[in-house]
Design a protein around this motif. Structure first.
Motif, PDB file in Angstrom:
ATOM      1  N   LEU A  23     -32.027 -10.696 -28.578  1.00 47.17           N
ATOM      2  CA  LEU A  23     -31.270 -11.229 -27.445  1.00 47.17           C
ATOM      3  C   LEU A  23     -29.798 -11.363 -27.778  1.00 47.17           C
ATOM      4  N   ALA A  40     -37.399 -18.711 -24.795  1.00 50.88           N
ATOM      5  CA  ALA A  40     -37.684 -17.306 -24.502  1.00 50.88           C
ATOM      6  C   ALA A  40     -37.267 -16.422 -25.668  1.00 50.88           C
ATOM      7  N   GLN A  41     -38.114 -15.473 -26.002  1.00 46.57           N
ATOM      8  CA  GLN A  41     -37.843 -14.528 -27.064  1.00 46.57           C
ATOM      9  C   GLN A  41     -38.077 -13.111 -26.546  1.00 46.57           C
ATOM     10  N   TYR A  42     -37.311 -12.183 -27.111  1.00 47.15           N
ATOM     11  CA  TYR A  42     -37.420 -10.787 -26.701  1.00 47.15           C
ATOM     12  C   TYR A  42     -38.656 -10.167 -27.342  1.00 47.15           C
ATOM     13  N   ASN A  98     -33.085  -3.200 -19.510  1.00 45.79           N
ATOM     14  CA  ASN A  98     -32.275  -4.392 -19.294  1.00 45.79           C
ATOM     15  C   ASN A  98     -31.167  -4.088 -18.290  1.00 45.79           C
ATOM     16  N   LEU A 158     -39.647 -10.586 -22.069  1.00 49.00           N
ATOM     17  CA  LEU A 158     -39.525 -11.907 -22.683  1.00 49.00           C
ATOM     18  C   LEU A 158     -40.878 -12.571 -22.845  1.00 49.00           C
ATOM     19  N   THR A 159     -40.990 -13.414 -23.860  1.00 50.09           N
ATOM     20  CA  THR A 159     -42.139 -14.297 -23.992  1.00 50.09           C
ATOM     21  C   THR A 159     -41.602 -15.712 -24.132  1.00 50.09           C
ATOM     22  N   ASP A 186     -37.817 -10.515 -17.124  1.00 50.78           N
ATOM     23  CA  ASP A 186     -38.922 -11.339 -17.640  1.00 50.78           C
ATOM     24  C   ASP A 186     -39.961 -10.503 -18.383  1.00 50.78           C
TER      25      ASP A 186
END
Length: 513
Positions: A285, A383-385, A356, A376-377, A373
């Motif tokens: 990110l 949130a992490q990529y 993106n 992402l998790t 989204d």
């Protein structure tokens, strides 16, 4: 020389004939087709005529016209529609002679036609009241025009049916020398009453806006554009919803032979800045947001020109075409930018692209980016990529079970995707793990072996590697490493030239199904 821009949307049946007519001119020209994210074979047909094709960043004729201007190389720019088969052979001369001779800065065509209800009932009455100097124009809504580039750079391109009348009014307000030229008799498809109603609203709104100096940004207009785009995407989804199998390519790893992010940074003099980002930040990110900032101020034409200059796997267009003939949906995913992914989707004939979202204002990058989204998790600040989420998202969106999806990748961040897809295909895998969790490995320089894989069912193709439950046992630390190292790897490994040669593909022909 003259740059000729043709904005198109689903005009595969006519675009080649239009291009052939334009080429009959004796003047030196370049032709740029600006595709408005067509869902038919428009791009394929245009490329057969060996012209430049770019993909607009957002649906709407006005944006396509403006971005075509940005891509144009010459001082005189001419616009024509891509759906008319009755243009005269001398169309280029008719529209540009007055500009070449210095008699005009802007030319607008008029022609004989079967009807013009919005012109007669809306445009001309309003012009006669608000801009009487323009009331004499026979067809103020004509889209076949030409102008000097420096003047087009100063006008505002409306992004609906008002674009053509808006350009005429803006040129008038700038004091341009305007000439109306007769280009004969044209025939095109009649508009429905619903289309005519929409056209009348948008044309009248544009005229009133120009007359009253209303700010150019109009929320209602932008809202209408977004609704139209969503409806179009929904219809695309409906049209392919009945298909039951899919191939997904990692654009960065299996199609582009050089990394786009690094290549663009070099092209724009930002190589050192990118290297510093990669050295100081490890999470995707942070890398994404800071890398996007390097492209602030670059317009869409420049961004796509970089993409057009990157070599691709030589036979990829043929492979995608054959897969689609066999009933596969074909799509692209990338850690890069949506505008580039959509452009490559259209060039290669794929059905969709996920990426993106780079922010563009008036087709110029702001330096900001939105990560969807599906990449992402976690939520909010946690949130992490994680690129592997995309498989579940695509499976749900297109109603295709993951076991009926072939995923083609080769990098460290592809391990989970190669493992979770029905058939994971590692194309020149760069990591041992990518090869061991995949079901098939392609070592050839071309993509043709994928066609043999796509003929078999996942059960027949699967190798005797460890089970997925065994292969997934890399732990949270391993997953974190994949997520954090991904984009650093993507850029850094491309410092040198592409590692594969295209000669082998040229020697091989695709085998019929």
């Amino acid at each position: 020389m003259i740059s000729i821009v043709i904005p198109v949307l689903n005009e595969g049946a006519t675009i080649r004939q239009v291009i052939k007519t334009i080429k009959k001119t004796s003047r030196p020209i370049e032709i740029i087709v600006v595709d408005d994210n067509s869902t038919d074979n428009t791009v394929d047909e245009a490329l057969k005529e060996r012209v430049r094709v770019i993909t607009s960043s957002q649906r709407g004729k006005g944006i396509s016209m403006r971005e075509g201007m940005m891509a144009a190389k010459h001082d005189i720019i001419m616009y024509v529609d891509g759906d008319i088969l009755t243009y005269p052979d001398a169309l280029v001369e008719l529209l540009t002679d007055a500009i070449v001779s210095g008699e005009a800065d802007f030319t607008k065509s008029y022609f004989e036609r079967q009807a013009g209800r919005v012109t007669q009932l809306v445009a001309k009455p309003l012009l006669s009241i608000l801009f009487p100097e323009l009331a004499h124009f026979n067809q103020p809504l004509s889209g076949m025009i030409a102008a000097r580039r420096h003047m087009l750079q100063q006008v505002h391109f409306e992004n609906d049916y008002g674009v053509d009348i808006g350009l005429l009014i803006d040129m008038h307000l700038m004091g341009a020398k305007i000439r109306e030229v007769n280009i004969g008799r044209l025939e095109n498809a009649m508009q429905t009453w619903e289309q005519l109603s929409k056209m009348s609203r948008e044309v009248s709104r544009t005229i009133l806006k120009k007359a009253e100096s209303i700010p150019q940004q109009n929320l209602e207009t932008l809202g209408n554009i977004n609704i139209i785009r969503e409806q179009m995407e929904y219809s695309i989804l409906e049209s392919i919803d009945k298909l039951q199998k899919m191939v997904i390519f990692n654009l960065d790893e299996t199609i582009f032979r050089e990394n786009y992010l690094y290549t663009a940074a070099v092209a724009f003099g930002q190589e050192e800045a990118l290297v510093q980002i990669l050295q100081h930040y490890s999470d995707p990110l942070s890398v994404l947001t800071r890398s996007a900032a390097l492209f602030q101020g670059r317009n869409l034409a420049e961004l796509l020109e970089v993409a057009d200059g990157i070599p691709v796997t030589p036979d990829i267009r043929h492979v995608i075409r054959e897969l689609k003939r066999r009933g596969y949906i074909c799509g692209l995913i990338t850690d890069g930018f949506e505008c580039v992914a959509n452009h490559m989707k259209n060039k290669l004939g794929a059905d969709f692209a996920f990426a993106n979202r780079m922010h563009l204002v008036h087709s110029v990058a702001t330096g900001e980016i939105t990560v969807p989204d599906y990449f992402l998790t976690g939520k909010n600040g946690n949130a992490q990529y994680c690129k592997s989420n995309i498989l579940r998202y695509i499976s749900e969106k297109y109603h295709i079970q993951s076991q009926n999806i072939i995923y083609v990748g080769n990098g460290e961040t592809d391990a989970e995707l190669l493992q979770d897809a029905g058939i994971g295909v590692a194309y020149h895998p760069q990591y041992v793990e990518a090869a061991t969790v995949s079901d098939k490995v392609i070592e050839d320089n071309c993509m043709a072996p994928l066609l043999d894989i796509a003929q078999a069912s996942p059960e027949k193709v699967r190798k005797r590697w460890p089970t997925k439950s065994q292969a997934v046992n890399i732990g949270l630390g391993g997953l974190a490493a994949i997520a954090t190292a991904g984009l650093v790897y993507l850029a850094a490994r491309q410092v040198s030239k592409a590692f594969r040669s295209s000669d082998d593909c040229d020697k091989k022909s695709l085998k019929p199904a």
